[in-house]
Design a protein around this motif. Structure first.
Motif, PDB file in Angstrom:
ATOM      1  N   PRO A   1     -26.311 -44.281   5.122  1.00 17.51           N
ATOM      2  CA  PRO A   1     -26.480 -45.348   5.897  1.00 17.51           C
ATOM      3  C   PRO A   1     -27.589 -46.111   5.573  1.00 17.51           C
ATOM      4  N   SER A   2     -27.465 -47.546   5.239  1.00 15.15           N
ATOM      5  CA  SER A   2     -28.597 -48.248   4.904  1.00 15.15           C
ATOM      6  C   SER A   2     -28.808 -49.656   5.501  1.00 15.15           C
ATOM      7  N   ARG A   3     -29.815 -50.072   5.697  1.00 14.04           N
ATOM      8  CA  ARG A   3     -30.279 -51.586   6.466  1.00 14.04           C
ATOM      9  C   ARG A   3     -31.038 -52.253   5.646  1.00 14.04           C
ATOM     10  N   LEU A   4     -30.658 -53.363   5.392  1.00 17.74           N
ATOM     11  CA  LEU A   4     -31.600 -54.538   4.680  1.00 17.74           C
ATOM     12  C   LEU A   4     -31.727 -55.615   5.411  1.00 17.74           C
ATOM     13  N   LEU A   5     -33.000 -56.128   5.531  1.00 16.86           N
ATOM     14  CA  LEU A   5     -33.293 -57.484   5.860  1.00 16.86           C
ATOM     15  C   LEU A   5     -33.170 -58.266   4.821  1.00 16.86           C
ATOM     16  N   THR A   6     -32.393 -59.226   5.021  1.00 17.87           N
ATOM     17  CA  THR A   6     -31.881 -60.234   4.081  1.00 17.87           C
ATOM     18  C   THR A   6     -32.376 -61.666   3.962  1.00 17.87           C
ATOM     19  N   LEU A   7     -32.694 -62.281   2.774  1.00 13.13           N
ATOM     20  CA  LEU A   7     -33.234 -63.562   2.791  1.00 13.13           C
ATOM     21  C   LEU A   7     -32.293 -64.358   1.951  1.00 13.13           C
ATOM     22  N   SER A   8     -31.465 -65.240   2.415  1.00 17.72           N
ATOM     23  CA  SER A   8     -30.415 -66.193   1.717  1.00 17.72           C
ATOM     24  C   SER A   8     -31.270 -67.139   0.884  1.00 17.72           C
ATOM     25  N   VAL A   9     -30.360 -67.722  -0.037  1.00 15.96           N
ATOM     26  CA  VAL A   9     -31.123 -68.798  -0.696  1.00 15.96           C
ATOM     27  C   VAL A   9     -31.420 -69.936   0.090  1.00 15.96           C
ATOM     28  N   ARG A  10     -30.369 -70.434   1.127  1.00 16.00           N
ATOM     29  CA  ARG A  10     -30.364 -71.351   2.024  1.00 16.00           C
ATOM     30  C   ARG A  10     -31.748 -71.203   3.007  1.00 16.00           C
ATOM     31  N   LYS A  11     -31.888 -70.069   3.447  1.00 15.77           N
ATOM     32  CA  LYS A  11     -33.061 -69.808   4.212  1.00 15.77           C
ATOM     33  C   LYS A  11     -34.508 -69.861   3.413  1.00 15.77           C
TER      34      LYS A  11
ATOM     35  N   GLU B   1     -35.508 -46.587  -2.397  1.00 20.13           N
ATOM     36  CA  GLU B   1     -35.664 -46.135  -0.877  1.00 20.13           C
ATOM     37  C   GLU B   1     -36.570 -47.154  -0.278  1.00 20.13           C
ATOM     38  N   LYS B   2     -36.547 -46.766   1.123  1.00 19.09           N
ATOM     39  CA  LYS B   2     -37.060 -47.524   2.188  1.00 19.09           C
ATOM     40  C   LYS B   2     -38.445 -48.210   1.559  1.00 19.09           C
ATOM     41  N   GLY B   3     -38.377 -49.757   1.942  1.00 18.23           N
ATOM     42  CA  GLY B   3     -39.566 -50.587   1.399  1.00 18.23           C
ATOM     43  C   GLY B   3     -39.292 -51.247  -0.120  1.00 18.23           C
ATOM     44  N   ALA B   4     -38.163 -51.000  -0.774  1.00 16.68           N
ATOM     45  CA  ALA B   4     -37.861 -51.405  -2.004  1.00 16.68           C
ATOM     46  C   ALA B   4     -37.100 -52.707  -1.775  1.00 16.68           C
ATOM     47  N   MET B   5     -37.311 -53.691  -2.606  1.00 14.32           N
ATOM     48  CA  MET B   5     -36.578 -55.011  -2.764  1.00 14.32           C
ATOM     49  C   MET B   5     -35.406 -54.715  -3.547  1.00 14.32           C
ATOM     50  N   VAL B   6     -34.513 -55.524  -3.323  1.00 13.29           N
ATOM     51  CA  VAL B   6     -33.213 -55.214  -4.265  1.00 13.29           C
ATOM     52  C   VAL B   6     -32.192 -56.702  -4.290  1.00 13.29           C
ATOM     53  N   GLY B   7     -31.939 -57.008  -5.442  1.00 14.18           N
ATOM     54  CA  GLY B   7     -31.179 -58.348  -5.693  1.00 14.18           C
ATOM     55  C   GLY B   7     -31.859 -59.408  -5.977  1.00 14.18           C
ATOM     56  N   GLU B   8     -32.963 -59.119  -6.343  1.00 10.97           N
ATOM     57  CA  GLU B   8     -34.074 -60.242  -6.594  1.00 10.97           C
ATOM     58  C   GLU B   8     -33.754 -61.365  -8.143  1.00 10.97           C
TER      59      GLU B   8
ATOM     60  N   PRO C   1     -24.539 -63.919 -11.817  1.00  7.80           N
ATOM     61  CA  PRO C   1     -23.864 -62.725 -11.120  1.00  7.80           C
ATOM     62  C   PRO C   1     -24.635 -61.520 -11.193  1.00  7.80           C
ATOM     63  N   ARG C   2     -24.422 -60.625 -10.162  1.00  4.20           N
ATOM     64  CA  ARG C   2     -25.145 -59.367 -10.103  1.00  4.20           C
ATOM     65  C   ARG C   2     -25.075 -58.468 -11.472  1.00  4.20           C
ATOM     66  N   SER C   3     -26.082 -58.109 -12.010  1.00  3.68           N
ATOM     67  CA  SER C   3     -26.039 -57.363 -13.113  1.00  3.68           C
ATOM     68  C   SER C   3     -25.856 -55.985 -13.115  1.00  3.68           C
ATOM     69  N   ASN C   4     -25.865 -55.318 -12.024  1.00  9.23           N
ATOM     70  CA  ASN C   4     -25.526 -53.943 -11.565  1.00  9.23           C
ATOM     71  C   ASN C   4     -24.849 -53.717 -10.361  1.00  9.23           C
ATOM     72  N   ASP C   5     -24.325 -52.552 -10.561  1.00  7.47           N
ATOM     73  CA  ASP C   5     -23.351 -51.980  -8.741  1.00  7.47           C
ATOM     74  C   ASP C   5     -24.826 -51.357  -8.191  1.00  7.47           C
ATOM     75  N   VAL C   6     -24.685 -51.591  -6.587  1.00  6.25           N
ATOM     76  CA  VAL C   6     -25.793 -51.085  -5.849  1.00  6.25           C
ATOM     77  C   VAL C   6     -24.891 -50.519  -4.857  1.00  6.25           C
ATOM     78  N   ILE C   7     -25.160 -49.206  -4.758  1.00 10.70           N
ATOM     79  CA  ILE C   7     -24.283 -48.558  -3.596  1.00 10.70           C
ATOM     80  C   ILE C   7     -25.258 -47.818  -2.615  1.00 10.70           C
ATOM     81  N   ALA C   8     -24.552 -47.865  -1.333  1.00  9.98           N
ATOM     82  CA  ALA C   8     -25.662 -47.214  -0.422  1.00  9.98           C
ATOM     83  C   ALA C   8     -25.313 -45.618  -0.453  1.00  9.98           C
ATOM     84  N   VAL C   9     -26.329 -44.844  -0.703  1.00 13.81           N
ATOM     85  CA  VAL C   9     -26.005 -43.369  -0.722  1.00 13.81           C
ATOM     86  C   VAL C   9     -26.073 -42.740   0.510  1.00 13.81           C
TER      87      VAL C   9
END
Length: 163
Positions: free
Chosen positions: A115-125, A90-97, A105-113
């Motif tokens: 409409p969802s918005r993520l602030l993402t941080l790329s490896v390059r950034k 839920e809101k506030g969680a971290m995902v994909g760490e 590779p990703r170890s699980n499927d992650v599905i939006a239950v």
């Protein structure tokens, strides 16, 4: 300006999220650190039922901070050939760490239950952040390790209950 007012006035450079939602996702940082971090983030959005991460895929090079919506983490079992829900985020969680840290590779499927918005941080950034503000980068990495440790302990508890 006192810290409460400064937390209420957080403006993220990459999105129109409410200060409250950003604070929840980055509760481990000060208002000044959040504002610094926002220049490294990208806003990504998914409709309900969309795949955020696909198990086995290594093309996504980011960690996400959920600021709106709900995600379900699923893993397909080999034995029963069924999807098992690992977590609901839920809101506030971290995902994909995990894949973010080991570039695997990703170890699980992650599905939006919903409409969802993520602030993402790329490896390059993240590499840029490490070079320009190592203390902030260390705080983020420590938070990732904390979350991973917490989830690993919870998984251990669940396994021991089955035995």
């Amino acid at each position: 300006m006192n810290s409460i007012n400064s937390l209420n006035s957080i403006k993220c450079a990459c999105c129109d999220a409410r200060s409250e939602d950003i604070r929840q996702a980055f509760s481990f940082l000060s208002a000044a650190e959040i504002e610094e971090l926002c220049s490294y983030l990208e806003l990504r959005e998914w409709p309900a039922d969309a795949v955020v991460f696909k198990e086995g895929v290594s093309a996504d090079d980011y960690v996400g901070f959920l600021i709106e919506g709900k995600l379900v983490v699923k893993n397909k079992t080999e034995y029963w050939d069924k999807n098992i829900i690992i977590a609901i985020l839920e809101k506030g969680a971290m995902v994909g760490e995990g894949a973010f840290l080991d570039s695997g590779p990703r170890s699980n499927d992650v599905i939006a239950v919903e409409p969802s918005r993520l602030l993402t941080l790329s490896v390059r950034k993240m590499e840029e952040l490490i070079a320009k503000n190592p203390s902030l980068a260390i705080k983020i990495l420590k938070r990732m390790l904390y979350i991973m440790n917490k989830r690993l302990r919870k998984a251990g508890e669940r396994i021991s209950e089955l035995l």
